[in-house]
Design a protein around this motif. Structure first.
Motif, PDB file in Angstrom:
ATOM      1  N   ILE A 210      -7.324   4.206   4.202  1.00  0.00           N
ATOM      2  CA  ILE A 210      -7.362   2.997   3.387  1.00  0.00           C
ATOM      3  C   ILE A 210      -8.665   2.250   3.656  1.00  0.00           C
ATOM      4  CG2 ILE A 210      -6.191   0.836   2.800  1.00  0.00           C
ATOM      5  CD1 ILE A 210      -4.600   3.333   2.152  1.00  0.00           C
TER       6      ILE A 210
ATOM      7  N   ILE B 269       3.358  -1.224   4.151  1.00  0.00           N
ATOM      8  CA  ILE B 269       3.088   0.202   3.982  1.00  0.00           C
ATOM      9  C   ILE B 269       4.323   0.878   3.408  1.00  0.00           C
ATOM     10  CG2 ILE B 269       2.413   2.355   5.116  1.00  0.00           C
ATOM     11  CD1 ILE B 269       0.224   0.235   5.151  1.00  0.00           C
TER      12      ILE B 269
ATOM     13  N   ILE C 137      -3.948   6.358   8.003  1.00  0.00           N
ATOM     14  CA  ILE C 137      -2.495   6.173   8.021  1.00  0.00           C
ATOM     15  C   ILE C 137      -1.862   7.407   8.659  1.00  0.00           C
ATOM     16  CG2 ILE C 137      -0.441   5.702   6.650  1.00  0.00           C
ATOM     17  CD1 ILE C 137      -2.526   3.450   6.644  1.00  0.00           C
TER      18      ILE C 137
ATOM     19  N   LYS D  26       4.427   7.327  -0.283  1.00  0.00           N
ATOM     20  CA  LYS D  26       4.420   7.803  -1.681  1.00  0.00           C
ATOM     21  C   LYS D  26       5.530   8.825  -1.872  1.00  0.00           C
ATOM     22  CE  LYS D  26      -0.279   7.159  -3.376  1.00  0.00           C
ATOM     23  NZ  LYS D  26      -1.512   7.835  -3.826  1.00  0.00           N
TER      24      LYS D  26
ATOM     25  N   ASP E 124      -3.746   9.698   4.651  1.00  0.00           N
ATOM     26  CA  ASP E 124      -4.621   8.926   3.769  1.00  0.00           C
ATOM     27  C   ASP E 124      -5.469   7.946   4.588  1.00  0.00           C
ATOM     28  OD1 ASP E 124      -3.623  10.163   1.554  1.00  0.00           O
ATOM     29  OD2 ASP E 124      -2.410   8.462   0.866  1.00  0.00           O
TER      30      ASP E 124
ATOM     31  N   LEU F 225       0.843  -1.184   0.000  1.00  0.00           N
ATOM     32  CA  LEU F 225       0.000   0.000   0.000  1.00  0.00           C
ATOM     33  C   LEU F 225       0.889   1.249   0.000  1.00  0.00           C
ATOM     34  CD1 LEU F 225      -2.601  -1.128   2.700  1.00  0.00           C
ATOM     35  CD2 LEU F 225      -2.626  -1.541   0.220  1.00  0.00           C
ATOM     36  N   GLU F 226       0.907   1.964  -1.119  1.00  0.00           N
ATOM     37  CA  GLU F 226       1.678   3.205  -1.218  1.00  0.00           C
ATOM     38  C   GLU F 226       0.771   4.353  -0.793  1.00  0.00           C
ATOM     39  OE1 GLU F 226       3.619   3.740  -4.941  1.00  0.00           O
ATOM     40  OE2 GLU F 226       4.439   1.707  -4.971  1.00  0.00           O
ATOM     41  N   VAL F 227       1.121   4.974   0.322  1.00  0.00           N
ATOM     42  CA  VAL F 227       0.225   5.963   0.934  1.00  0.00           C
ATOM     43  C   VAL F 227       1.006   7.182   1.442  1.00  0.00           C
ATOM     44  CG1 VAL F 227      -1.453   4.214   1.650  1.00  0.00           C
ATOM     45  CG2 VAL F 227       0.429   4.801   3.174  1.00  0.00           C
ATOM     46  N   ARG F 228       0.255   8.251   1.671  1.00  0.00           N
ATOM     47  CA  ARG F 228       0.767   9.427   2.373  1.00  0.00           C
ATOM     48  C   ARG F 228       0.153   9.465   3.761  1.00  0.00           C
ATOM     49  NH1 ARG F 228      -0.534  11.429  -2.797  1.00  0.00           N
ATOM     50  NH2 ARG F 228       1.280  12.149  -3.992  1.00  0.00           N
TER      51      ARG F 228
END
Length: 326
Positions: free
Chosen positions: A260, A323, A301, A326, A258, A252-255
């Protein structure tokens, strides 16, 4: 937010009733085999008993699985310190095949007599006993996923082996090595925990944790990329048929900030659903919604989420994701 006291009460009850749970998950075949002697003079005597006690190939295949899983322990020391490969010379193809057969027979007898083996010994013994009772059985070698570190890894070498048996014109997937228990890294030892879920496992679950070297199953091509980059599922996921509908990708590419979206089938609001933050504190999911036979929820997140996120249902780990920022 810390997990409610009720969840800790559930954990206590879960541990207290382990023996009761073990009894519950035994099939009628398992109950009979559990009374078998732990040792037989020969593999032929064990096979004869199984053949006499059970009428169908399916029950015989299950009986072989159960006896091995209950009586052969995983040799973790041999896994850490594998013996050197034995070479041999031969002057003809017939002599080569005789020597290969002798090495395989030695492997089978060592597992059977010492009651210890790694996956090669488990699978060879399972195939041998299956053949003795007239069941066609194959050994499959390939890759496996057992920890969060396997999510998205690049190395793809063969590290495991399992069996397939042909029963009623259908190939059944079997991993008797995993059926006998697992390695507990927190205790630094193998834990004996009979797991019937790895007998005749649903292929969707099986190939989330196994990938054959051939890259195919019954003529269908499997995706190694999907295998390596998929989420990690656990025994309880298979046992309770918790289908992970979203996210369907393990990385999971996240900031930070974010949210999910998660969706898990066969889970409801009556279940305790939570994850652990990087301080190892339990965080209960907020405002879950029951939809389409499952539970939908969001996880924010934030700075308390670590490199991996594992969802728990009633104290059991269900699925893990990696995790990445980004």
């Amino acid at each position: 937010m810390r997990i409610p006291k009720t969840a800790f009460v559930f954990l206590f009850l879960h541990i207290f009733f382990l023996n009761f749970t073990f009894a519950q998950k035994l099939s009628e075949v398992d109950k009979i085999v559990a009374k078998y002697p732990k040792s037989f003079n020969t593999t032929e005597k064990l096979a004869d008993k199984i053949e006499n006690d059970f009428n169908s190939d399916y029950d015989r295949a299950r009986a072989i699985y159960t006896w091995i899983a209950l009586n052969i322990r995983y040799d973790y020391n041999a896994y850490l310190n594998p013996p050197k490969m034995r070479g041999f010379t031969y002057s003809s193809e017939a002599e080569k095949q005789r020597k290969i057969k002798q090495m395989n027979d030695d492997l089978i007898q060592k597992a059977f007599n010492s009651k210890k083996a790694v996956c090669e010994g488990f699978t060879a013994l399972y195939q041998h006993l299956s053949t003795l009772v007239g069941i066609k059985c194959e050994i499959v070698r390939g890759d496996s996923k057992t920890s969060v570190r396997d999510i998205g890894r690049k190395t793809t070498s063969s590290n495991h082996a399992w069996n397939m048996v042909l029963i009623d014109k259908k190939w059944r997937l079997i991993d008797v090595t995993w059926g006998q228990g697992y390695y507990d890294s927190s205790k630094g030892r193998m834990v004996n925990d009979f797991a019937p879920i790895y007998f005749d496992t649903d292929p969707d679950y099986f190939f989330a944790k196994h990938f054959p070297d051939s890259g195919s199953f019954l003529g269908s091509r499997l995706s190694k990329e999907d295998f390596l980059n998929g989420p990690l599922i656990y025994n309880k996921t298979i046992e309770e048929d918790y289908k992970i509908k979203a996210p369907d990708f393990g990385i999971l590419e996240v900031r930070r900030g974010d949210k999910i979206d998660f969706e898990i089938k066969n889970v409801s609001k009556s279940n305790q659903v939570f994850y652990l933050n990087k301080k190892n504190q339990a965080v209960k999911v907020q405002n879950p919604k029951e939809k389409r036979g499952g539970l939908e929820f969001e996880i924010l997140i934030d700075n308390n989420v670590g490199d991996y996120i594992t969802i728990f249902v009633d104290t059991n780990s269900i699925v893990s994701f990696k995790i990445l920022p980004k």
